[in-house]
Design a protein around this motif. Sequence first.
Motif, mmCIF file in Angstrom:
data_model
loop_
_atom_site.group_PDB
_atom_site.id
_atom_site.type_symbol
_atom_site.label_atom_id
_atom_site.label_comp_id
_atom_site.label_asym_id
_atom_site.label_seq_id
_atom_site.Cartn_x
_atom_site.Cartn_y
_atom_site.Cartn_z
ATOM 1 N N VAL A 258 0.923 -1.033 0.077
ATOM 2 C CA VAL A 258 0.021 -0.101 0.077
ATOM 3 C C VAL A 258 0.774 1.321 0.011
ATOM 4 C CG1 VAL A 258 -1.773 1.296 1.271
ATOM 5 C CG2 VAL A 258 -2.015 -1.109 1.383
ATOM 6 N N VAL A 259 1.777 1.411 1.013
ATOM 7 C CA VAL A 259 2.738 2.484 0.930
ATOM 8 C C VAL A 259 4.119 2.154 0.897
ATOM 9 C CG1 VAL A 259 3.634 4.355 2.515
ATOM 10 C CG2 VAL A 259 1.159 4.105 2.504
ATOM 11 N N SER A 260 4.295 0.775 1.951
ATOM 12 C CA SER A 260 5.508 0.240 1.840
ATOM 13 C C SER A 260 5.578 -1.098 0.921
ATOM 14 C CB SER A 260 6.061 0.006 3.144
ATOM 15 O OG SER A 260 5.993 1.174 4.019
ATOM 16 N N PRO A 261 6.662 -1.446 0.394
ATOM 17 C CA PRO A 261 6.616 -2.871 -0.334
ATOM 18 C C PRO A 261 6.433 -4.024 0.782
ATOM 19 C CG PRO A 261 8.677 -1.423 -0.876
ATOM 20 C CD PRO A 261 7.845 -0.993 0.187
ATOM 21 N N SER A 262 5.974 -5.096 -0.095
ATOM 22 C CA SER A 262 5.715 -6.294 0.750
ATOM 23 C C SER A 262 6.778 -7.250 0.981
ATOM 24 C CB SER A 262 4.557 -7.193 0.059
ATOM 25 O OG SER A 262 4.249 -7.985 0.903
ATOM 26 N N ALA A 263 7.039 -7.671 1.959
ATOM 27 C CA ALA A 263 8.199 -8.666 2.450
ATOM 28 C C ALA A 263 7.373 -10.074 1.999
ATOM 29 C CB ALA A 263 8.515 -8.661 3.767
ATOM 30 N N HIS A 264 6.291 -10.232 1.871
ATOM 31 C CA HIS A 264 5.630 -11.394 1.729
ATOM 32 C C HIS A 264 5.456 -11.880 0.042
ATOM 33 C CE1 HIS A 264 4.149 -10.320 5.607
ATOM 34 N NE2 HIS A 264 4.571 -11.552 5.859
ATOM 35 N N MET A 265 5.582 -10.756 -0.881
ATOM 36 C CA MET A 265 5.417 -11.091 -2.504
ATOM 37 C C MET A 265 6.740 -10.291 -3.052
ATOM 38 S SD MET A 265 1.470 -9.945 -2.586
ATOM 39 C CE MET A 265 1.563 -8.486 -1.361
ATOM 40 N N ASP A 266 7.621 -11.101 -2.863
ATOM 41 C CA ASP A 266 9.000 -10.613 -3.650
ATOM 42 C C ASP A 266 9.090 -11.088 -4.939
ATOM 43 O OD1 ASP A 266 9.069 -13.474 -3.320
ATOM 44 O OD2 ASP A 266 10.977 -13.639 -2.281
ATOM 45 N N TRP A 267 7.788 -11.858 -5.515
ATOM 46 C CA TRP A 267 7.718 -12.105 -6.984
ATOM 47 C C TRP A 267 7.101 -10.870 -7.574
ATOM 48 C CZ3 TRP A 267 2.543 -11.134 -7.440
ATOM 49 C CH2 TRP A 267 1.548 -11.623 -6.296
ATOM 50 N N TYR A 268 6.553 -10.051 -6.874
ATOM 51 C CA TYR A 268 6.088 -8.615 -7.519
ATOM 52 C C TYR A 268 6.967 -7.523 -7.675
ATOM 53 C CZ TYR A 268 3.303 -4.349 -7.913
ATOM 54 O OH TYR A 268 2.804 -3.280 -8.626
#
Length: 450
Positions: A201-211
């Motif tokens: 949303v504001v910060s990159p996700s650590a759970h979706m490194d494929w994105y």
Amino acid sequence: MSTTHAVEGVVDAGATSLLRFATAGSVDDGKSTLVGRLLHDSKSVLADQLEAVERVSLGRGQEAPDLALLTDGLRAEREQGITIDVAYRYFATPRRRFILADTPGHVQYTRNMVTGASTAELAVVLVDARNGVVEQTRRHAAVAALLRVPHVVLAVNKMDLVDYAEPVFAAIAEEFTTYAASLGVPEITAIPISALAGDNVVSPSAHMDWYGGPTVLEHLETVPVVTDPSRDPGRFPVQYVIRPQTAEHPDYRGYAGQIASGVLRVGDAVTVLPSGRTSTIEAIDALGQAVDTAWAPQSVTVRLTDDLDISRGDLIAPTATAPAVSQDIEATICHVADRPLKVGDRVLLKHTTRTVKAIVKDIPSRLTLDDLSQHPAPGELVANDIGRIKVRTAEPLALDAYADSRRTGSFLLIDPADGTTLTAGMAGHAFAQAAAEAAQVDGDDEGWDF
């Protein structure tokens, strides 16, 4: 910002630029939570607002603050846990200022989404990753296409509930992109998120490194929305005639208003509509200073070389690109009033600064947003209906096609009895060609009072 850059080239989306955007999605897809997360994580929430949200959340037995409460301000919304009205929020980051419209997801509030998205430059359409693209998703995509929203973001929410699976996101993104592109939506960006957890949303996700794409806020901050105004035809609706009658300027006659589109220059040959009289721009005054050039959306006073009979509601346009004038208007409308709109209804039509009497001449069809089919000759349009109408006005109007100008191609129909807004209209075939191939029914042209 220099005049040269503003007129001759594309304006960079810098720190002072403004983006208007709207959110849409089905019920419980998490629109209000996404908006609350954006406001919270971008540090745009005041301390007392956050304390109030925390207090209400604790009263409900929730351990963490319910960020959806930052936008669901009505008591009925809080009690039902749904968004009813359009909630406008204003916030800013170091890179851009934002006006956000959080719109309802219920089918019966389609008119509210039309209201919120009518001035939006970007629409965020949310999809629950567990449910994928549903009928309401297609409705919102169709409304975005109908309103010519130039940028659409597909936010696939609740990725945490599908184990952040890339194939789930990819399948939803492909289905939605194919559908929206078929409607003529020019730009679609898909982003996997979890509004509740804050992923992407504001910060990159650590759970979706494929994105590897942008977060929602990053995209909102960088999407280009301001273009060269000289590409659009000049349109200047007159709002007020200024005659100061002072000893210093005894013959001053200026026409004040906001430039709706394009550029006006001293020396331009112009036509005043609907009269069709012509003149030349002698001077342009902006903020009390004489300027050679002005562009949308500046508010200015224009002076002409000839003394013409000009009043509020007239339109000044460069002669070379002046729009056609007509009393017969065919348009796509969204009916927003509880009172049905019927053939033969007498209404007021408001276009820019001009309001004229009009009669509903025909209602050729009603659009079914579920499958984009047309229901011919419905006889009337009720609240939330989108359909085609033909209107005849008592006085000629200078309308552009909505596809060419969202500002001068739009209008309102108003109840003359009480001033209630009945419909929001878009002149011409506002829908994309792929959706406009449905049957059209010709109405009877006889029996008009005008």
